[in-house]
Design a protein around this motif. Structure first.
Motif, PDB file in Angstrom:
ATOM      1  N   ILE A 127     -31.627   3.574  -2.660  1.00  0.00           N
ATOM      2  CA  ILE A 127     -31.971   2.788  -1.476  1.00  0.00           C
ATOM      3  C   ILE A 127     -32.586   1.484  -1.959  1.00  0.00           C
ATOM      4  CG2 ILE A 127     -33.399   2.661   0.604  1.00  0.00           C
ATOM      5  CD1 ILE A 127     -33.107   5.674   0.870  1.00  0.00           C
ATOM      6  N   TYR A 128     -32.045   0.362  -1.461  1.00  0.00           N
ATOM      7  CA  TYR A 128     -32.425  -0.955  -1.951  1.00  0.00           C
ATOM      8  C   TYR A 128     -33.182  -1.742  -0.891  1.00  0.00           C
ATOM      9  CZ  TYR A 128     -29.495  -0.276  -6.040  1.00  0.00           C
ATOM     10  OH  TYR A 128     -28.969   0.200  -7.207  1.00  0.00           O
ATOM     11  N   GLN A 129     -34.084  -2.590  -1.394  1.00  0.00           N
ATOM     12  CA  GLN A 129     -34.839  -3.514  -0.549  1.00  0.00           C
ATOM     13  C   GLN A 129     -34.449  -4.944  -0.917  1.00  0.00           C
ATOM     14  OE1 GLN A 129     -39.045  -4.520  -1.469  1.00  0.00           O
ATOM     15  NE2 GLN A 129     -39.506  -3.642   0.545  1.00  0.00           N
ATOM     16  N   CYS A 130     -34.057  -5.728   0.099  1.00  0.00           N
ATOM     17  CA  CYS A 130     -33.804  -7.160  -0.070  1.00  0.00           C
ATOM     18  C   CYS A 130     -34.999  -7.906   0.515  1.00  0.00           C
ATOM     19  CB  CYS A 130     -32.542  -7.592   0.670  1.00  0.00           C
ATOM     20  SG  CYS A 130     -31.085  -6.609   0.367  1.00  0.00           S
ATOM     21  N   THR A 131     -35.579  -8.815  -0.259  1.00  0.00           N
ATOM     22  CA  THR A 131     -36.796  -9.513   0.155  1.00  0.00           C
ATOM     23  C   THR A 131     -36.542 -11.008   0.273  1.00  0.00           C
ATOM     24  OG1 THR A 131     -38.154  -7.869  -0.984  1.00  0.00           O
ATOM     25  CG2 THR A 131     -39.215  -9.961  -0.410  1.00  0.00           C
ATOM     26  N   SER A 132     -36.909 -11.580   1.419  1.00  0.00           N
ATOM     27  CA  SER A 132     -36.780 -13.028   1.606  1.00  0.00           C
ATOM     28  C   SER A 132     -37.847 -13.737   0.777  1.00  0.00           C
ATOM     29  CB  SER A 132     -36.947 -13.382   3.086  1.00  0.00           C
ATOM     30  OG  SER A 132     -36.910 -14.772   3.276  1.00  0.00           O
ATOM     31  N   ALA A 133     -37.397 -14.652  -0.096  1.00  0.00           N
ATOM     32  CA  ALA A 133     -38.334 -15.323  -1.004  1.00  0.00           C
ATOM     33  C   ALA A 133     -37.891 -16.758  -1.239  1.00  0.00           C
ATOM     34  CB  ALA A 133     -38.432 -14.569  -2.328  1.00  0.00           C
ATOM     35  N   SER A 134     -38.355 -17.665  -0.384  1.00  0.00           N
ATOM     36  CA  SER A 134     -38.114 -19.109  -0.560  1.00  0.00           C
ATOM     37  C   SER A 134     -36.643 -19.445  -0.765  1.00  0.00           C
ATOM     38  CB  SER A 134     -38.940 -19.637  -1.741  1.00  0.00           C
ATOM     39  OG  SER A 134     -40.309 -19.402  -1.539  1.00  0.00           O
ATOM     40  N   GLY A 135     -35.815 -18.906   0.120  1.00  0.00           N
ATOM     41  CA  GLY A 135     -34.399 -19.231   0.077  1.00  0.00           C
ATOM     42  C   GLY A 135     -33.545 -18.299  -0.752  1.00  0.00           C
ATOM     43  N   SER A 136     -34.164 -17.429  -1.529  1.00  0.00           N
ATOM     44  CA  SER A 136     -33.400 -16.447  -2.304  1.00  0.00           C
ATOM     45  C   SER A 136     -33.705 -15.044  -1.781  1.00  0.00           C
ATOM     46  CB  SER A 136     -33.747 -16.543  -3.787  1.00  0.00           C
ATOM     47  OG  SER A 136     -35.098 -16.178  -4.009  1.00  0.00           O
ATOM     48  N   TRP A 137     -32.913 -14.073  -2.230  1.00  0.00           N
ATOM     49  CA  TRP A 137     -33.065 -12.697  -1.764  1.00  0.00           C
ATOM     50  C   TRP A 137     -33.037 -11.738  -2.941  1.00  0.00           C
ATOM     51  CZ3 TRP A 137     -34.031 -10.916   3.152  1.00  0.00           C
ATOM     52  CH2 TRP A 137     -33.954 -11.860   4.186  1.00  0.00           C
ATOM     53  N   PRO A 138     -34.133 -11.616  -3.699  1.00  0.00           N
ATOM     54  CA  PRO A 138     -34.141 -10.612  -4.772  1.00  0.00           C
ATOM     55  C   PRO A 138     -33.981  -9.205  -4.204  1.00  0.00           C
ATOM     56  CG  PRO A 138     -36.338 -11.543  -4.416  1.00  0.00           C
ATOM     57  CD  PRO A 138     -35.398 -12.365  -3.611  1.00  0.00           C
ATOM     58  N   VAL A 139     -33.248  -8.387  -4.934  1.00  0.00           N
ATOM     59  CA  VAL A 139     -32.935  -7.025  -4.503  1.00  0.00           C
ATOM     60  C   VAL A 139     -33.466  -6.041  -5.536  1.00  0.00           C
ATOM     61  CG1 VAL A 139     -31.083  -5.427  -3.869  1.00  0.00           C
ATOM     62  CG2 VAL A 139     -30.857  -7.869  -3.353  1.00  0.00           C
ATOM     63  N   SER A 140     -34.137  -4.998  -5.073  1.00  0.00           N
ATOM     64  CA  SER A 140     -34.671  -4.001  -6.006  1.00  0.00           C
ATOM     65  C   SER A 140     -34.592  -2.616  -5.369  1.00  0.00           C
ATOM     66  CB  SER A 140     -36.123  -4.329  -6.368  1.00  0.00           C
ATOM     67  OG  SER A 140     -36.924  -4.378  -5.212  1.00  0.00           O
ATOM     68  N   PRO A 141     -34.403  -1.567  -6.197  1.00  0.00           N
ATOM     69  CA  PRO A 141     -34.385  -0.206  -5.650  1.00  0.00           C
ATOM     70  C   PRO A 141     -35.801   0.256  -5.321  1.00  0.00           C
ATOM     71  CG  PRO A 141     -34.143  -0.146  -8.027  1.00  0.00           C
ATOM     72  CD  PRO A 141     -34.140  -1.598  -7.642  1.00  0.00           C
ATOM     73  N   ILE A 142     -35.931   1.001  -4.232  1.00  0.00           N
ATOM     74  CA  ILE A 142     -37.230   1.586  -3.886  1.00  0.00           C
ATOM     75  C   ILE A 142     -37.193   3.106  -4.041  1.00  0.00           C
ATOM     76  CG2 ILE A 142     -37.825  -0.294  -2.307  1.00  0.00           C
ATOM     77  CD1 ILE A 142     -37.123   1.614   0.015  1.00  0.00           C
ATOM     78  N   SER A 143     -36.062   3.614  -4.524  1.00  0.00           N
ATOM     79  CA  SER A 143     -35.873   5.062  -4.564  1.00  0.00           C
ATOM     80  C   SER A 143     -36.135   5.683  -5.929  1.00  0.00           C
ATOM     81  CB  SER A 143     -34.447   5.406  -4.102  1.00  0.00           C
ATOM     82  OG  SER A 143     -33.495   4.625  -4.796  1.00  0.00           O
ATOM     83  N   GLY A 144     -36.554   4.885  -6.899  1.00  0.00           N
ATOM     84  CA  GLY A 144     -36.819   5.430  -8.223  1.00  0.00           C
ATOM     85  C   GLY A 144     -38.187   6.059  -8.319  1.00  0.00           C
ATOM     86  N   ILE A 145     -38.478   6.984  -7.431  1.00  0.00           N
ATOM     87  CA  ILE A 145     -39.802   7.605  -7.364  1.00  0.00           C
ATOM     88  C   ILE A 145     -39.659   9.118  -7.458  1.00  0.00           C
ATOM     89  CG2 ILE A 145     -40.988   5.777  -6.096  1.00  0.00           C
ATOM     90  CD1 ILE A 145     -40.345   7.148  -3.512  1.00  0.00           C
ATOM     91  N   SER A 146     -40.722   9.758  -7.899  1.00  0.00           N
ATOM     92  CA  SER A 146     -40.712  11.199  -8.076  1.00  0.00           C
ATOM     93  C   SER A 146     -40.429  11.904  -6.750  1.00  0.00           C
ATOM     94  CB  SER A 146     -42.059  11.661  -8.628  1.00  0.00           C
ATOM     95  OG  SER A 146     -42.112  13.064  -8.724  1.00  0.00           O
ATOM     96  N   GLY A 147     -39.522  12.866  -6.777  1.00  0.00           N
ATOM     97  CA  GLY A 147     -39.216  13.659  -5.596  1.00  0.00           C
ATOM     98  C   GLY A 147     -38.084  13.114  -4.750  1.00  0.00           C
ATOM     99  N   PHE A 148     -37.558  11.936  -5.120  1.00  0.00           N
ATOM    100  CA  PHE A 148     -36.485  11.357  -4.307  1.00  0.00           C
ATOM    101  C   PHE A 148     -35.234  12.217  -4.382  1.00  0.00           C
ATOM    102  CE2 PHE A 148     -32.679   8.584  -4.126  1.00  0.00           C
ATOM    103  CZ  PHE A 148     -32.799   8.150  -2.812  1.00  0.00           C
ATOM    104  N   VAL A 149     -34.660  12.514  -3.215  1.00  0.00           N
ATOM    105  CA  VAL A 149     -33.394  13.241  -3.117  1.00  0.00           C
ATOM    106  C   VAL A 149     -32.356  12.264  -2.594  1.00  0.00           C
ATOM    107  CG1 VAL A 149     -32.184  15.187  -2.070  1.00  0.00           C
ATOM    108  CG2 VAL A 149     -34.597  15.415  -2.689  1.00  0.00           C
ATOM    109  N   ALA A 150     -31.237  12.162  -3.270  1.00  0.00           N
ATOM    110  CA  ALA A 150     -30.231  11.155  -2.943  1.00  0.00           C
ATOM    111  C   ALA A 150     -29.644  11.373  -1.555  1.00  0.00           C
ATOM    112  CB  ALA A 150     -29.107  11.183  -3.976  1.00  0.00           C
TER     113      ALA A 150
END
Length: 201
Positions: free
Chosen positions: A75-98
């Motif tokens: 599961i990915y998060q896109c963040t508005s940041a001064s005209g760009s949109w960095p994308v990072s996963p938020i699901s790399g945590i203990s207990g995450f089930v796909a």
């Protein structure tokens, strides 16, 4: 304008507004109006491709965030940041089930706008969540005692009182909380029966 899923709409004081959507290229796109012109572009050409079934959800923070399920089932998060949109996963945590490959996302704010809670159907056929607690993302099974598997392709809806609604494997509507569930169709059928009996009596 090519879209594979329903769009998420936004506005900013009526001067800038538009829609986010997952395009047929499986990227998140922005179709937006600013003053007098319309424009369209992917948020990032290098972002992980989306599973178009998941759709998009957006939180209510001052910094705009979008969430989607990737083709790698993170599961990915896109963040508005001064005209760009960095994308990072938020699901790399203990207990995450796909998530399942047919899972759709929904979002609610039971603890307030600053604490988004994202729900999805996991590969164990139960509703799972990822929740922001103010400092970190946490995850878990929403109702661990659930006996109602999620129907393939079912929409999931959550409200801000802590309830989640979906179709189970017998095509009935389930209302679920963190510690209980009820099949709404059966409840409605019983309610109608009681009304008929009471009217006859």
């Amino acid at each position: 304008l090519q879209t594979a899923t329903p769009a998420v709409q936004y506005s900013d004081l009526l001067t800038s507004y538009g829609k986010f959507y997952i395009g047929t290229d499986n990227k998140v796109h922005n179709y937006w109006f600013n003053n007098e012109t319309w424009a369209e572009n992917p948020l990032s050409n290098t972002m992980p491709l989306a599973n178009s079934v998941s759709g998009l959800v957006m939180d209510r923070s001052a910094t705009m965030h979008l969430y989607y399920i990737g083709q790698d089932f993170n599961i990915y998060q896109c963040t508005s940041a001064s005209g760009s949109w960095p994308v990072s996963p938020i699901s790399g945590i203990s207990g995450f089930v796909a998530p399942r490959n047919d899972s759709r996302l929904t979002i609610s704010f039971p603890q307030g706008d600053a604490f988004p809670k994202i729900f999805y159907a996991a590969i164990d056929n139960k509703i799972h969540y990822i929740e922001w607690n103010g400092s970190i993302w946490t995850t878990g099974t929403f109702c661990a005692t659930s006996l109602n598997p999620v129907l393939a392709g079912s929409d999931i809806t959550a409200d801000n009182t802590g309830k989640v609604f979906y179709l189970n494997s017998t095509n009935k509507v389930v209302c679920q909380t963190s510690n209980s569930e009820i099949i709404i169709n059966s409840f409605i059928t019983k309610l109608k029966s009681n009304i008929i009996v009471n009217n006859i009596n």
